[in-house]
Design a protein around this motif. Sequence first.
Motif, PDB file in Angstrom:
ATOM      1  N   ASP A   6       0.836  -1.217   0.000  1.00  0.00           N
ATOM      2  CA  ASP A   6       0.000   0.000   0.000  1.00  0.00           C
ATOM      3  C   ASP A   6       0.862   1.255   0.000  1.00  0.00           C
ATOM      4  N   LEU A   7       2.024   1.166   0.634  1.00  0.00           N
ATOM      5  CA  LEU A   7       2.889   2.351   0.767  1.00  0.00           C
ATOM      6  C   LEU A   7       4.343   1.885   0.807  1.00  0.00           C
ATOM      7  N   ILE A   8       5.191   2.619   0.105  1.00  0.00           N
ATOM      8  CA  ILE A   8       6.640   2.389   0.239  1.00  0.00           C
ATOM      9  C   ILE A   8       7.271   3.689   0.728  1.00  0.00           C
ATOM     10  N   VAL A   9       8.010   3.612   1.817  1.00  0.00           N
ATOM     11  CA  VAL A   9       8.819   4.755   2.261  1.00  0.00           C
ATOM     12  C   VAL A   9      10.228   4.474   1.744  1.00  0.00           C
ATOM     13  N   ARG A  10      10.663   5.279   0.818  1.00  0.00           N
ATOM     14  CA  ARG A  10      11.954   5.011   0.153  1.00  0.00           C
ATOM     15  C   ARG A  10      13.093   5.818   0.757  1.00  0.00           C
ATOM     16  N   ASN A  11      14.280   5.263   0.614  1.00  0.00           N
ATOM     17  CA  ASN A  11      15.531   5.990   0.903  1.00  0.00           C
ATOM     18  C   ASN A  11      15.606   6.522   2.324  1.00  0.00           C
ATOM     19  N   CYS A  23      17.500   1.720   3.812  1.00  0.00           N
ATOM     20  CA  CYS A  23      16.636   0.830   3.034  1.00  0.00           C
ATOM     21  C   CYS A  23      15.268   1.467   2.802  1.00  0.00           C
ATOM     22  N   ASP A  24      14.436   0.754   2.048  1.00  0.00           N
ATOM     23  CA  ASP A  24      13.043   1.149   1.869  1.00  0.00           C
ATOM     24  C   ASP A  24      12.192   0.335   2.852  1.00  0.00           C
ATOM     25  N   ILE A  25      11.008   0.871   3.138  1.00  0.00           N
ATOM     26  CA  ILE A  25      10.061   0.148   4.005  1.00  0.00           C
ATOM     27  C   ILE A  25       8.797  -0.109   3.184  1.00  0.00           C
ATOM     28  N   GLY A  26       8.464  -1.375   3.006  1.00  0.00           N
ATOM     29  CA  GLY A  26       7.226  -1.725   2.311  1.00  0.00           C
ATOM     30  C   GLY A  26       6.126  -2.016   3.323  1.00  0.00           C
ATOM     31  N   ILE A  27       4.963  -1.384   3.114  1.00  0.00           N
ATOM     32  CA  ILE A  27       3.872  -1.469   4.100  1.00  0.00           C
ATOM     33  C   ILE A  27       2.630  -2.060   3.438  1.00  0.00           C
ATOM     34  N   LYS A  28       2.017  -3.000   4.126  1.00  0.00           N
ATOM     35  CA  LYS A  28       0.787  -3.627   3.616  1.00  0.00           C
ATOM     36  C   LYS A  28      -0.193  -3.801   4.769  1.00  0.00           C
ATOM     37  N   ASP A  29      -1.436  -3.389   4.581  1.00  0.00           N
ATOM     38  CA  ASP A  29      -2.482  -3.551   5.607  1.00  0.00           C
ATOM     39  C   ASP A  29      -2.051  -3.019   6.974  1.00  0.00           C
ATOM     40  N   GLY A  30      -1.364  -1.897   6.965  1.00  0.00           N
ATOM     41  CA  GLY A  30      -1.004  -1.239   8.217  1.00  0.00           C
ATOM     42  C   GLY A  30       0.214  -1.815   8.915  1.00  0.00           C
ATOM     43  N   LYS A  31       0.811  -2.851   8.311  1.00  0.00           N
ATOM     44  CA  LYS A  31       1.976  -3.498   8.942  1.00  0.00           C
ATOM     45  C   LYS A  31       3.213  -3.318   8.064  1.00  0.00           C
ATOM     46  N   VAL A  32       4.365  -3.342   8.698  1.00  0.00           N
ATOM     47  CA  VAL A  32       5.601  -3.396   7.929  1.00  0.00           C
ATOM     48  C   VAL A  32       5.675  -4.789   7.307  1.00  0.00           C
ATOM     49  N   PRO A  40      10.963  -3.018  -5.657  1.00  0.00           N
ATOM     50  CA  PRO A  40      10.450  -2.651  -6.986  1.00  0.00           C
ATOM     51  C   PRO A  40       9.138  -1.866  -6.866  1.00  0.00           C
ATOM     52  N   PRO A  41       8.909  -0.890  -7.777  1.00  0.00           N
ATOM     53  CA  PRO A  41       7.644  -0.138  -7.732  1.00  0.00           C
ATOM     54  C   PRO A  41       6.457  -1.091  -7.852  1.00  0.00           C
ATOM     55  N   GLN A  42       5.374  -0.751  -7.151  1.00  0.00           N
ATOM     56  CA  GLN A  42       4.184  -1.614  -7.151  1.00  0.00           C
ATOM     57  C   GLN A  42       3.014  -0.809  -7.715  1.00  0.00           C
ATOM     58  N   GLU A  43       2.211  -1.463  -8.521  1.00  0.00           N
ATOM     59  CA  GLU A  43       1.088  -0.754  -9.119  1.00  0.00           C
ATOM     60  C   GLU A  43       0.110  -0.273  -8.041  1.00  0.00           C
ATOM     61  N   GLY A  44      -0.323   0.955  -8.153  1.00  0.00           N
ATOM     62  CA  GLY A  44      -1.330   1.495  -7.227  1.00  0.00           C
ATOM     63  C   GLY A  44      -0.797   1.757  -5.831  1.00  0.00           C
ATOM     64  N   CYS A  45       0.504   1.700  -5.678  1.00  0.00           N
ATOM     65  CA  CYS A  45       1.081   1.855  -4.326  1.00  0.00           C
ATOM     66  C   CYS A  45       1.609   3.277  -4.160  1.00  0.00           C
ATOM     67  N   LYS A  46       1.280   3.906  -3.037  1.00  0.00           N
ATOM     68  CA  LYS A  46       1.808   5.253  -2.776  1.00  0.00           C
ATOM     69  C   LYS A  46       3.281   5.165  -2.380  1.00  0.00           C
ATOM     70  N   GLU A  47       3.979   6.257  -2.591  1.00  0.00           N
ATOM     71  CA  GLU A  47       5.395   6.283  -2.178  1.00  0.00           C
ATOM     72  C   GLU A  47       5.710   7.606  -1.489  1.00  0.00           C
ATOM     73  N   ILE A  48       6.587   7.529  -0.506  1.00  0.00           N
ATOM     74  CA  ILE A  48       7.134   8.748   0.123  1.00  0.00           C
ATOM     75  C   ILE A  48       8.643   8.630   0.029  1.00  0.00           C
ATOM     76  N   ASP A  49       9.298   9.675  -0.439  1.00  0.00           N
ATOM     77  CA  ASP A  49      10.760   9.658  -0.508  1.00  0.00           C
ATOM     78  C   ASP A  49      11.319  10.307   0.761  1.00  0.00           C
ATOM     79  N   ALA A  50      11.986   9.501   1.574  1.00  0.00           N
ATOM     80  CA  ALA A  50      12.558  10.044   2.818  1.00  0.00           C
ATOM     81  C   ALA A  50      13.840  10.840   2.551  1.00  0.00           C
ATOM     82  N   GLU A  51      14.357  10.754   1.348  1.00  0.00           N
ATOM     83  CA  GLU A  51      15.514  11.564   0.913  1.00  0.00           C
ATOM     84  C   GLU A  51      16.750  11.384   1.819  1.00  0.00           C
TER      85      GLU A  51
END
Length: 498
Positions: A6-11, A23-32, A40-51
């Motif tokens: 559902d969400l990837i927090v990148r970098n 690293c990146d954090i991949g989140i699904k159903d409210g859990k890490v 890899p990018p996921q269709e329909g998934c939001k992303e936040i770049d932590a820079e």
Amino acid sequence: MLLNLDLIVRNGVVVTASDQISCDIGIKDGKVKILAAGIPPQEGCKEIDAEGAFVTPGGVDSHVHIAQSAAKGLGARSADDWTSGTRSALAGGTTTVIAFAVQARGASLTDAVTEYHKKSDKYSVCDYSYHLIVTDPNDVQMHTELPKLVKEGISSMKIYMTYANLKLNDGEILNVLMAARKYRVTTMVHCENADIIDWMTNNLHERGMTEPWHHGTSRPPIVEAEATHRALALAELMDTPMLIVHVSAPEAVNIIRRAQTRLLPIYAETCPHYAILDGSEMRKDGFEGAKCVCAPPLRDDPKDKERIWEGLANGTFTVFSSDHAPTCFDDDRGKKLGMINNPTKNPRGNFRTIPNGLPGVETRTPLLWSEGVLKGRISPQRFVELNSTNAAKLYGIYPQKGTIQPGSDADLVIWRPDHKRVPHKIENSKLHHACDYTPFEGVVLEDWPRYTILRGKVVYNGKTNEVLAQPGSGNFLQRGPSTLPGPRNQWPSEWRPE
Ligand code: DUC
Ligand code: ZN
């Protein structure tokens, strides 16, 4: 690789109590779901770049008073309800709070919990639980009600050694500790010697010494140290773990450290105000000092703050909590009670009737991050331990809360990368609590949370300073026993609790 995230927090630079990993954090159903570099990018998934910024676990503030009347029993009104108090938590990077369900004397613990659910369940915007405040530890409460509440996920209680309407004597404390040991409940203790405080307060009043700073005169460090020593003796007698709340005096820190060196399961908490402020706050012009009347009091010697930082750095302190206890300054049922109930008409008021407590749930985490990590006093890992992990372990919600690992709730604070950090001045007008002041007004921080994420949702945006969560969206947390070291099966005599 299809992870349906559902969400990837990148970098990010992900910090836990033990590690730091880019690293990146991949989140699904409210859990890490996954921690990995280059998810890899996921269709329909939001992303936040932590820079490249630090990402730390959502804060766990294990000592907040929300919608609870003040301990002195003056009829003071809490400035915050559950919505304003928990909005303030989220805006400061805290995603879980543990507040207090207070047993009225002669009433039941279950009633206290039922009443508190009514105040919080439809209103909290962050995840939450309650400690029990026990004022009447009779057999029914300790051995019928308490085990029932433990099964419902309430695994901690707090007791007081001071305040007429709350305090327990040593025998009552032993009753509480015996039950705590049996049902694996964490016990928190407010350590101040009630009789000394009462005697000193009466004596100061007879001499007309009622200004706000004489609150500190009435409860000097020795008052805290004596009670701390006594509480630890009772814990040792019962062989049960104990957390000493809001430690302020270096004399008490030393007593705690000695017990820990003897390997007793003794834990300690301190709060931002003891690390940042001192007794001079209570000497400010007019009645201003009332804003910083809290118990234990801010300590007079400015060097004491460095002793608190030492304890934060060297492991003596287990948790760093806000003790958020807000009453408004300009309110007939707030700090002004110290002007209204002022029999000697002292122009600077009467400390005895000033409600104790300061607001601080929103400023706790940014203060520890900025004054602690960014000023080089503590490591990022120690910050995480103090701000999140240890409280989650001590109060039985780890690893659901308090860390960033696959399976944990995706509760995160994303800080600003070095190149985007700008000084952040604390001003009450920017805070989200309902209190009309902050004791930290004007303190300049090096950073403030850029985003707070609760169970995978952005609930605070630092750019707009907006809290995005709706009342009732917070979850009540069913907690288990502490996972920090517990009883050792060693006693100072032949006596055994069972
Ligand atoms: N002291 C307490 O004992 N309770 C709430 C706030 C404070 O300062
Ligand atoms: Zn408190």
